[in-house]
Motif scaffolding. Structure first.
Motif, PDB file in Angstrom:
ATOM      1  N   LYS A  10       0.830  -1.207   0.000  1.00 22.66           N
ATOM      2  CA  LYS A  10       0.000   0.000   0.000  1.00 22.66           C
ATOM      3  C   LYS A  10       0.863   1.255   0.000  1.00 22.66           C
ATOM      4  CE  LYS A  10      -4.142  -1.847   2.154  1.00 22.66           C
ATOM      5  NZ  LYS A  10      -5.062  -1.742   3.296  1.00 22.66           N
ATOM      6  N   LEU A  11       1.961   1.212   0.737  1.00 24.84           N
ATOM      7  CA  LEU A  11       2.886   2.340   0.772  1.00 24.84           C
ATOM      8  C   LEU A  11       3.510   2.561  -0.605  1.00 24.84           C
ATOM      9  CD1 LEU A  11       4.115   4.342   2.845  1.00 24.84           C
ATOM     10  CD2 LEU A  11       5.959   2.711   3.142  1.00 24.84           C
ATOM     11  N   CYS A  12       3.921   1.486  -1.253  1.00 27.60           N
ATOM     12  CA  CYS A  12       4.506   1.593  -2.602  1.00 27.60           C
ATOM     13  C   CYS A  12       3.481   2.096  -3.614  1.00 27.60           C
ATOM     14  CB  CYS A  12       5.061   0.246  -3.048  1.00 27.60           C
ATOM     15  SG  CYS A  12       6.545  -0.249  -2.170  1.00 27.60           S
ATOM     16  N   LEU A  13       2.235   1.686  -3.481  1.00 28.75           N
ATOM     17  CA  LEU A  13       1.201   2.173  -4.382  1.00 28.75           C
ATOM     18  C   LEU A  13       0.971   3.665  -4.169  1.00 28.75           C
ATOM     19  CD1 LEU A  13      -0.823   1.535  -6.584  1.00 28.75           C
ATOM     20  CD2 LEU A  13      -2.463   0.936  -4.816  1.00 28.75           C
ATOM     21  N   GLY A  14       1.021   4.115  -2.932  1.00 27.76           N
ATOM     22  CA  GLY A  14       0.910   5.550  -2.666  1.00 27.76           C
ATOM     23  C   GLY A  14       2.056   6.321  -3.294  1.00 27.76           C
ATOM     24  N   TRP A  15       3.263   5.783  -3.198  1.00 33.00           N
ATOM     25  CA  TRP A  15       4.423   6.419  -3.838  1.00 33.00           C
ATOM     26  C   TRP A  15       4.234   6.474  -5.350  1.00 33.00           C
ATOM     27  CZ3 TRP A  15       8.544   3.156  -0.861  1.00 33.00           C
ATOM     28  CH2 TRP A  15       8.651   3.633   0.450  1.00 33.00           C
ATOM     29  N   LYS A  61      -6.509   3.176   5.905  1.00 34.79           N
ATOM     30  CA  LYS A  61      -6.973   3.608   7.222  1.00 34.79           C
ATOM     31  C   LYS A  61      -6.364   2.723   8.308  1.00 34.79           C
ATOM     32  CE  LYS A  61     -11.266   5.457   5.540  1.00 34.79           C
ATOM     33  NZ  LYS A  61     -12.706   5.407   5.538  1.00 34.79           N
ATOM     34  N   GLY A  62      -6.144   3.330   9.458  1.00 36.47           N
ATOM     35  CA  GLY A  62      -5.693   2.576  10.621  1.00 36.47           C
ATOM     36  C   GLY A  62      -4.213   2.262  10.648  1.00 36.47           C
ATOM     37  N   ASN A  63      -3.399   2.969   9.915  1.00 34.32           N
ATOM     38  CA  ASN A  63      -1.956   2.733   9.940  1.00 34.32           C
ATOM     39  C   ASN A  63      -1.282   3.668  10.932  1.00 34.32           C
ATOM     40  OD1 ASN A  63      -1.440   0.624   7.938  1.00 34.32           O
ATOM     41  ND2 ASN A  63      -2.370   2.064   6.530  1.00 34.32           N
ATOM     42  N   SER A  64      -0.012   3.431  11.161  1.00 35.14           N
ATOM     43  CA  SER A  64       0.724   4.195  12.161  1.00 35.14           C
ATOM     44  C   SER A  64       1.196   5.541  11.613  1.00 35.14           C
ATOM     45  CB  SER A  64       1.940   3.389  12.627  1.00 35.14           C
ATOM     46  OG  SER A  64       2.853   3.251  11.560  1.00 35.14           O
ATOM     47  N   LYS A  65       1.687   6.369  12.527  1.00 33.95           N
ATOM     48  CA  LYS A  65       2.251   7.665  12.144  1.00 33.95           C
ATOM     49  C   LYS A  65       3.454   7.480  11.234  1.00 33.95           C
ATOM     50  CE  LYS A  65       0.940   9.678  16.536  1.00 33.95           C
ATOM     51  NZ  LYS A  65       1.401  10.238  17.799  1.00 33.95           N
ATOM     52  N   THR A  66       4.225   6.455  11.499  1.00 31.72           N
ATOM     53  CA  THR A  66       5.408   6.176  10.692  1.00 31.72           C
ATOM     54  C   THR A  66       5.020   5.846   9.251  1.00 31.72           C
ATOM     55  OG1 THR A  66       6.449   5.274  12.667  1.00 31.72           O
ATOM     56  CG2 THR A  66       7.508   4.790  10.581  1.00 31.72           C
ATOM     57  N   PHE A  67       3.948   5.119   9.085  1.00 25.44           N
ATOM     58  CA  PHE A  67       3.471   4.761   7.752  1.00 25.44           C
ATOM     59  C   PHE A  67       3.176   6.011   6.935  1.00 25.44           C
ATOM     60  CE2 PHE A  67       0.025   3.925   4.771  1.00 25.44           C
ATOM     61  CZ  PHE A  67       0.484   2.804   4.101  1.00 25.44           C
ATOM     62  N   VAL A 136      -2.701  11.781  10.300  1.00 25.52           N
ATOM     63  CA  VAL A 136      -2.636  11.234  11.658  1.00 25.52           C
ATOM     64  C   VAL A 136      -3.828  11.732  12.469  1.00 25.52           C
ATOM     65  CG1 VAL A 136      -1.323  11.314  13.806  1.00 25.52           C
ATOM     66  CG2 VAL A 136      -0.152  10.854  11.661  1.00 25.52           C
ATOM     67  N   ARG A 137      -4.148  13.011  12.363  1.00 24.51           N
ATOM     68  CA  ARG A 137      -5.306  13.554  13.084  1.00 24.51           C
ATOM     69  C   ARG A 137      -6.614  12.968  12.555  1.00 24.51           C
ATOM     70  NH1 ARG A 137      -4.200  19.676  14.949  1.00 24.51           N
ATOM     71  NH2 ARG A 137      -2.353  19.161  16.169  1.00 24.51           N
ATOM     72  N   LEU A 138      -6.692  12.746  11.268  1.00 29.13           N
ATOM     73  CA  LEU A 138      -7.878  12.125  10.698  1.00 29.13           C
ATOM     74  C   LEU A 138      -8.058  10.715  11.248  1.00 29.13           C
ATOM     75  CD1 LEU A 138     -10.175  12.482   8.578  1.00 29.13           C
ATOM     76  CD2 LEU A 138      -8.634  11.379   6.945  1.00 29.13           C
ATOM     77  N   GLN A 139      -6.974   9.988  11.377  1.00 23.75           N
ATOM     78  CA  GLN A 139      -7.033   8.638  11.930  1.00 23.75           C
ATOM     79  C   GLN A 139      -7.470   8.652  13.398  1.00 23.75           C
ATOM     80  OE1 GLN A 139      -6.813   5.798  10.212  1.00 23.75           O
ATOM     81  NE2 GLN A 139      -6.660   7.146   8.448  1.00 23.75           N
ATOM     82  N   ILE A 140      -6.957   9.620  14.160  1.00 25.08           N
ATOM     83  CA  ILE A 140      -7.337   9.731  15.569  1.00 25.08           C
ATOM     84  C   ILE A 140      -8.824  10.061  15.682  1.00 25.08           C
ATOM     85  CG2 ILE A 140      -7.033  11.136  17.644  1.00 25.08           C
ATOM     86  CD1 ILE A 140      -4.059  11.335  16.877  1.00 25.08           C
ATOM     87  N   LYS A 141      -9.299  10.953  14.813  1.00 22.97           N
ATOM     88  CA  LYS A 141     -10.704  11.352  14.844  1.00 22.97           C
ATOM     89  C   LYS A 141     -11.616  10.177  14.489  1.00 22.97           C
ATOM     90  CE  LYS A 141     -11.880  15.465  13.543  1.00 22.97           C
ATOM     91  NZ  LYS A 141     -12.198  16.659  12.718  1.00 22.97           N
ATOM     92  N   THR A 142     -11.221   9.370  13.496  1.00 28.11           N
ATOM     93  CA  THR A 142     -12.071   8.233  13.113  1.00 28.11           C
ATOM     94  C   THR A 142     -12.048   7.125  14.171  1.00 28.11           C
ATOM     95  OG1 THR A 142     -10.267   7.316  11.788  1.00 28.11           O
ATOM     96  CG2 THR A 142     -11.912   8.654  10.659  1.00 28.11           C
ATOM     97  N   LYS A 143     -10.950   6.983  14.891  1.00 25.58           N
ATOM     98  CA  LYS A 143     -10.892   5.986  15.968  1.00 25.58           C
ATOM     99  C   LYS A 143     -11.774   6.384  17.144  1.00 25.58           C
ATOM    100  CE  LYS A 143      -6.380   3.992  15.102  1.00 25.58           C
ATOM    101  NZ  LYS A 143      -5.003   3.809  15.602  1.00 25.58           N
TER     102      LYS A 143
END
Length: 145
Positions: A10-15, A61-67, A136-143
């Motif tokens: 998924k990361l490579c596809l985003g790149w 969705k649901g990945n880490s900040k590092t991702f 990251v904030r969007l992920q926190i809000k959805t959680k």
């Protein structure tokens, strides 16, 4: 292990989405022959990372900040380094003389990198960091919901 592999894909596809948007935006004015370096610079800073943010927000969705940081900062930094090194090769300059190379690029004698300046470098990094914080904030809000 399989989850990490899927996350990496998924990361490579985003790149790839960021790269393809970048190439599309860069190629249109180049093929037409327009030399609007500031407009091109702004478009190359904003649109590829916006497309990447859209992809990461919808499909990752649901990945880490590092991702998310890797999703934006790796292509941003690699792009800047490649443009710089290609320019030093084209101008036949030593890459260790950063100020001289940047001055020569900003003069714009080469159309292919005339948009590249200190503003482009720092603006691109700023947009990448802002997109990372946004996701990251969007992920926190959805959680929380």
């Amino acid at each position: 292990m399989k989850q990490r592999y899927i996350a990496f894909l998924k990361l490579c596809l985003g790149w790839l989405i960021i790269l393809s948007t970048y190439v599309l935006i860069y190629s249109v004015p180049f093929l037409i022959g327009l030399n609007l370096k500031h407009v091109l610079g702004v478009l190359l800073i904003v649109l590829p990372y916006t497309a990447g943010a859209w992809y990461y927000s919808v499909y990752c969705k649901g990945n880490s900040k590092t991702f998310y940081a890797l999703g934006f900062l790796v292509p941003c930094i690699i792009e800047k380094i490649l443009i710089y090194l290609i320019s030093t090769f084209m101008y036949d300059m030593n890459p260790l003389y950063i100020a001289n190379v940047m001055r020569k690029i900003e003069e714009g004698s080469l159309y292919s990198v005339s948009f590249f300046s200190w503003g482009y470098v720092f603006g691109g990094l700023l947009i990448a960091v802002m997109m990372t914080i946004f996701l990251v904030r969007l992920q926190i809000k959805t959680k929380e919901q």
